[in-house]
Motif scaffolding. Structure first.
Motif, PDB file in Angstrom:
ATOM      1  N   TRP A  48      -0.577  95.000 -24.019  1.00 30.41           N
ATOM      2  CA  TRP A  48       0.601  95.485 -24.154  1.00 30.41           C
ATOM      3  C   TRP A  48       2.432  95.037 -23.701  1.00 30.41           C
ATOM      4  CZ3 TRP A  48       4.871  98.552 -23.592  1.00 30.41           C
ATOM      5  CH2 TRP A  48       5.954  98.958 -24.278  1.00 30.41           C
ATOM      6  N   TYR A  49       2.035  94.928 -22.766  1.00 26.77           N
ATOM      7  CA  TYR A  49       3.027  94.854 -21.981  1.00 26.77           C
ATOM      8  C   TYR A  49       3.759  93.144 -21.320  1.00 26.77           C
ATOM      9  CZ  TYR A  49       3.520  98.670 -18.945  1.00 26.77           C
ATOM     10  OH  TYR A  49       3.505 100.294 -17.981  1.00 26.77           O
ATOM     11  N   LYS A  53       6.798  91.038 -22.863  1.00 27.90           N
ATOM     12  CA  LYS A  53       7.096  89.486 -22.820  1.00 27.90           C
ATOM     13  C   LYS A  53       7.768  88.957 -23.671  1.00 27.90           C
ATOM     14  CE  LYS A  53       5.335  91.596 -18.047  1.00 27.90           C
ATOM     15  NZ  LYS A  53       4.986  92.154 -17.456  1.00 27.90           N
ATOM     16  N   VAL A  96       1.139  86.075 -12.834  1.00 23.70           N
ATOM     17  CA  VAL A  96      -0.105  86.337 -13.254  1.00 23.70           C
ATOM     18  C   VAL A  96       0.468  88.177 -13.791  1.00 23.70           C
ATOM     19  CG1 VAL A  96      -1.610  86.330 -11.808  1.00 23.70           C
ATOM     20  CG2 VAL A  96      -0.142  84.740 -11.883  1.00 23.70           C
ATOM     21  N   LEU A  98      -0.087  91.804 -13.092  1.00 23.12           N
ATOM     22  CA  LEU A  98      -1.432  92.758 -12.159  1.00 23.12           C
ATOM     23  C   LEU A  98      -1.471  93.928 -12.715  1.00 23.12           C
ATOM     24  CD1 LEU A  98       1.382  91.973  -9.236  1.00 23.12           C
ATOM     25  CD2 LEU A  98      -1.191  90.905  -9.774  1.00 23.12           C
ATOM     26  N   ASP A 120       8.238  86.543 -11.391  1.00 24.05           N
ATOM     27  CA  ASP A 120       8.684  88.161 -10.935  1.00 24.05           C
ATOM     28  C   ASP A 120       9.337  87.968  -9.314  1.00 24.05           C
ATOM     29  OD1 ASP A 120       6.468  90.013 -12.129  1.00 24.05           O
ATOM     30  OD2 ASP A 120       4.990  88.891 -11.093  1.00 24.05           O
ATOM     31  N   ARG A 235       0.493 109.247 -16.201  1.00 26.30           N
ATOM     32  CA  ARG A 235       0.246 109.438 -17.614  1.00 26.30           C
ATOM     33  C   ARG A 235      -0.166 110.790 -18.182  1.00 26.30           C
ATOM     34  NH1 ARG A 235       2.081 104.685 -21.380  1.00 26.30           N
ATOM     35  NH2 ARG A 235       2.271 103.125 -20.546  1.00 26.30           N
ATOM     36  N   ILE A 241       4.017 109.548 -20.592  1.00 29.20           N
ATOM     37  CA  ILE A 241       4.865 108.393 -19.779  1.00 29.20           C
ATOM     38  C   ILE A 241       5.221 109.952 -19.330  1.00 29.20           C
ATOM     39  CG2 ILE A 241       6.523 107.811 -18.557  1.00 29.20           C
ATOM     40  CD1 ILE A 241       5.878 105.129 -20.267  1.00 29.20           C
ATOM     41  N   ASN A 259      12.906 108.021 -19.207  1.00 25.87           N
ATOM     42  CA  ASN A 259      12.213 107.016 -18.729  1.00 25.87           C
ATOM     43  C   ASN A 259      10.831 107.866 -19.544  1.00 25.87           C
ATOM     44  OD1 ASN A 259       9.668 105.629 -17.558  1.00 25.87           O
ATOM     45  ND2 ASN A 259       9.575 106.903 -15.787  1.00 25.87           N
ATOM     46  N   PRO A 260      10.685 106.928 -20.501  1.00 22.75           N
ATOM     47  CA  PRO A 260      10.628 105.531 -21.162  1.00 22.75           C
ATOM     48  C   PRO A 260      12.068 105.338 -21.191  1.00 22.75           C
ATOM     49  CG  PRO A 260       9.643 105.954 -22.874  1.00 22.75           C
ATOM     50  CD  PRO A 260       9.696 107.375 -21.386  1.00 22.75           C
ATOM     51  N   GLY A 261      12.597 103.793 -21.156  1.00 23.04           N
ATOM     52  CA  GLY A 261      14.231 103.778 -21.531  1.00 23.04           C
ATOM     53  C   GLY A 261      15.311 103.703 -20.502  1.00 23.04           C
ATOM     54  N   GLY A 264      12.437 100.228 -16.694  1.00 24.83           N
ATOM     55  CA  GLY A 264      11.572  99.233 -17.590  1.00 24.83           C
ATOM     56  C   GLY A 264      12.137  98.406 -18.525  1.00 24.83           C
ATOM     57  N   THR A 267      13.454  95.452 -16.324  1.00 27.10           N
ATOM     58  CA  THR A 267      12.431  95.462 -15.345  1.00 27.10           C
ATOM     59  C   THR A 267      11.844  93.535 -16.220  1.00 27.10           C
ATOM     60  OG1 THR A 267      11.644  96.988 -14.038  1.00 27.10           O
ATOM     61  CG2 THR A 267       9.879  94.857 -14.459  1.00 27.10           C
ATOM     62  N   ARG A 268      11.861  93.735 -17.699  1.00 26.65           N
ATOM     63  CA  ARG A 268      11.655  92.718 -18.628  1.00 26.65           C
ATOM     64  C   ARG A 268      12.481  92.061 -18.574  1.00 26.65           C
ATOM     65  NH1 ARG A 268       8.398  96.262 -23.829  1.00 26.65           N
ATOM     66  NH2 ARG A 268       9.745  93.920 -25.042  1.00 26.65           N
TER      67      ARG A 268
HETATM   68  N1  GUE Z   1       3.292  90.440 -12.152  1.00 27.06           N
HETATM   69  C1  GUE Z   1       3.210  91.312 -12.870  1.00 27.06           C
HETATM   70  N2  GUE Z   1       4.869  91.992 -12.828  1.00 27.06           N
HETATM   71  C2  GUE Z   1       4.661  93.060 -13.369  1.00 27.06           C
HETATM   72  O1  GUE Z   1       7.255  92.895 -14.078  1.00 27.06           O
HETATM   73  C3  GUE Z   1       4.560  93.383 -14.224  1.00 27.06           C
HETATM   74  C4  GUE Z   1       3.044  93.667 -13.476  1.00 27.06           C
HETATM   75  N3  GUE Z   1       2.972  92.474 -13.514  1.00 27.06           N
HETATM   76  N4  GUE Z   1       1.871  94.552 -13.723  1.00 27.06           N
HETATM   77  C5  GUE Z   1       2.429  95.775 -14.713  1.00 27.06           C
HETATM   78  C6  GUE Z   1       4.063  96.445 -14.310  1.00 27.06           C
HETATM   79  C7  GUE Z   1       4.421  97.803 -15.532  1.00 27.06           C
HETATM   80  N5  GUE Z   1       5.517  96.748 -15.966  1.00 27.06           N
HETATM   81  C8  GUE Z   1       6.052  96.878 -16.622  1.00 27.06           C
HETATM   82  C9  GUE Z   1       7.100  96.137 -17.606  1.00 27.06           C
HETATM   83  C10 GUE Z   1       8.288  96.555 -18.632  1.00 27.06           C
HETATM   84  C11 GUE Z   1       8.108  98.368 -18.603  1.00 27.06           C
HETATM   85  C12 GUE Z   1       8.809  98.926 -20.010  1.00 27.06           C
HETATM   86  O2  GUE Z   1       9.306  97.773 -20.591  1.00 27.06           O
HETATM   87  N6  GUE Z   1       8.381  99.596 -21.313  1.00 27.06           N
HETATM   88  C13 GUE Z   1       8.644 100.889 -21.523  1.00 27.06           C
HETATM   89  C14 GUE Z   1       8.421 101.710 -22.332  1.00 27.06           C
HETATM   90  C15 GUE Z   1       7.057 101.957 -22.263  1.00 27.06           C
HETATM   91  C16 GUE Z   1       6.184 102.673 -23.181  1.00 27.06           C
HETATM   92  O3  GUE Z   1       6.538 103.571 -24.071  1.00 27.06           O
HETATM   93  O4  GUE Z   1       5.147 102.764 -22.310  1.00 27.06           O
HETATM   94  C17 GUE Z   1      10.119 101.743 -21.243  1.00 27.06           C
HETATM   95  O5  GUE Z   1      10.663 102.072 -19.976  1.00 27.06           O
HETATM   96  O6  GUE Z   1      10.925 102.304 -21.766  1.00 27.06           O
HETATM   97  C18 GUE Z   1       6.605  99.100 -17.985  1.00 27.06           C
HETATM   98  C19 GUE Z   1       6.061  98.538 -17.452  1.00 27.06           C
HETATM   99  C20 GUE Z   1       5.295  96.027 -15.592  1.00 27.06           C
HETATM  100  N7  GUE Z   1       4.695  94.805 -14.162  1.00 27.06           N
END
Ligand code: GUE
Length: 289
Positions: A48-49, A53, A96, A98, A120, A235, A241, A259-261, A264, A267-268
């Motif tokens: 999903w993540y 992206k 990559v 994780l 990253d 979770r 969340i 959180n969310p919103g 997260g 980060t993206r």
């Molecule tokens: N190499 C690597 N780089 C990463 O950046 C990386 C990774 N591995 N492994 C896992 C984690 C987790 N992560 C998130 C990114 C965006 C949201 C995100 O956009 N969340 C939304 C929706 C969450 C939902 O509803 O489930 C929010 O917070 O609003 C969450 C978690 C990046 N990661």
């Protein structure tokens, strides 16, 4: 009092709109940024993540290179894909995803990545550059937190920031960002060895809660008027969340990230910033050379 929202969704949308123009400018010069992802195994959350992206990339005009391996992949098979992404000119930055399956030496994989393609900002070379105040990709979640505060005009200069957690994705590197001259914060880092977490939290102008412990930051810990960022992602039994910040904190704090919103989406967005900035550095080097 009810806290104002540090709106990560809206801030990420503003960043993406700026990036769309920068990607168009790069394309006009013959450079198309492309984000690669390597997903090993088929954990639904990770998938999903990763899909998210690539959706982000499509929105701003960045190309996508999606690589996948089964969870039975060996160290050698994973490293072979990393070498391919290093060599692929269409891939200007990649991640990559994780965690990698059990038995894989994650650090060996990450160290094999071309640091110039590290989207990253977690390659040891780039973390070292951050320590040395050199330019390079910044770690996405810490930089997302900084941008979220800046975008809402929360004063970082001179603020006392208390970070809860020392994980690799945020806790260990966010003090490096916040203590640069450009941010100028004073940082206390708390972790499981901290004796009196509550006393530290109560001193904070800004709290960054990144322990991954549900509701570890409670209303009675927070100084009225503080800004509180919720980075934790746990979770509940329904898959919903649960953050590190108790909902009651919104009654005490001046600013809170949902959180969310919150963090997260930031980060993206920062991942895309890293890809575009790397392509801009390349394009500048080509013009200069
Ligand atoms: N190499 C690597 N780089 C990463 O950046 C990386 C990774 N591995 N492994 C896992 C984690 C987790 N992560 C998130 C990114 C965006 C949201 C995100 O956009 N969340 C939304 C929706 C969450 C939902 O509803 O489930 C929010 O917070 O609003 C969450 C978690 C990046 N990661």
């Amino acid at each position: 009092m009810t806290a104002q929202i540090l709106d990560g969704k809206a801030t990420a949308a503003a960043i993406k709109s700026d990036l769309t123009a920068r990607v168009a400018a790069l394309k006009a010069r013959g450079v198309t940024p492309g984000l690669g992802t390597l997903l090993v195994g088929d954990d639904p959350g990770s998938r999903w993540y990763v899909n998210g992206k690539h959706k982000d990339c499509a929105q701003v005009g960045i190309g996508s290179i999606q690589r996948e391996l089964p969870d039975t992949a060996t160290q050698e098979e994973i490293e072979a894909v990393v070498r391919e992404l290093n060599a692929d000119p269409a891939c200007t930055g990649y991640i990559v995803q994780l965690p990698l399956p059990k038995g894989i030496d994650t650090n060996r994989v990450l160290e094999l990545m071309d640091p110039a393609k590290d989207a990253d900002g977690l390659h040891p070379m780039n973390l070292g550059r951050l320590v040395l105040n050199e330019t390079g990709p910044l770690p996405c979640t810490p930089q997302g937190v900084v941008q979220l505060l800046r975008h809402h005009g929360v004063e970082i200069n001179g603020a006392h920031v208390v970070v809860v957690g020392r994980g690799v994705t945020i806790g260990r590197s966010i003090p490096l960002l916040l203590t640069r001259k450009s941010e100028n914060a004073t940082v206390t880092q708390c972790h499981t060895g901290t004796r009196d977490l509550a006393a530290h939290l109560k001193q904070a102008d800004i709290i960054v809660a990144a322990a991954g412990v549900p509701h570890i930051v409670k209303p009675e810990h927070v100084k009225p008027g503080a800004a509180v960022l919720d980075v934790g992602v746990s979770r509940d039994e329904n898959g919903k969340i649960v953050g590190d910040v108790h909902p009651g904190v919104a009654e005490v704090a001046a600013w809170i990230s949902p959180n969310p919103g919150g963090v997260g989406p930031m980060t993206r967005a920062q991942l895309l910033v890293n890809v575009v900035e790397a392509a801009e550095r390349d394009a500048a080097a080509v013009s200069a050379g």
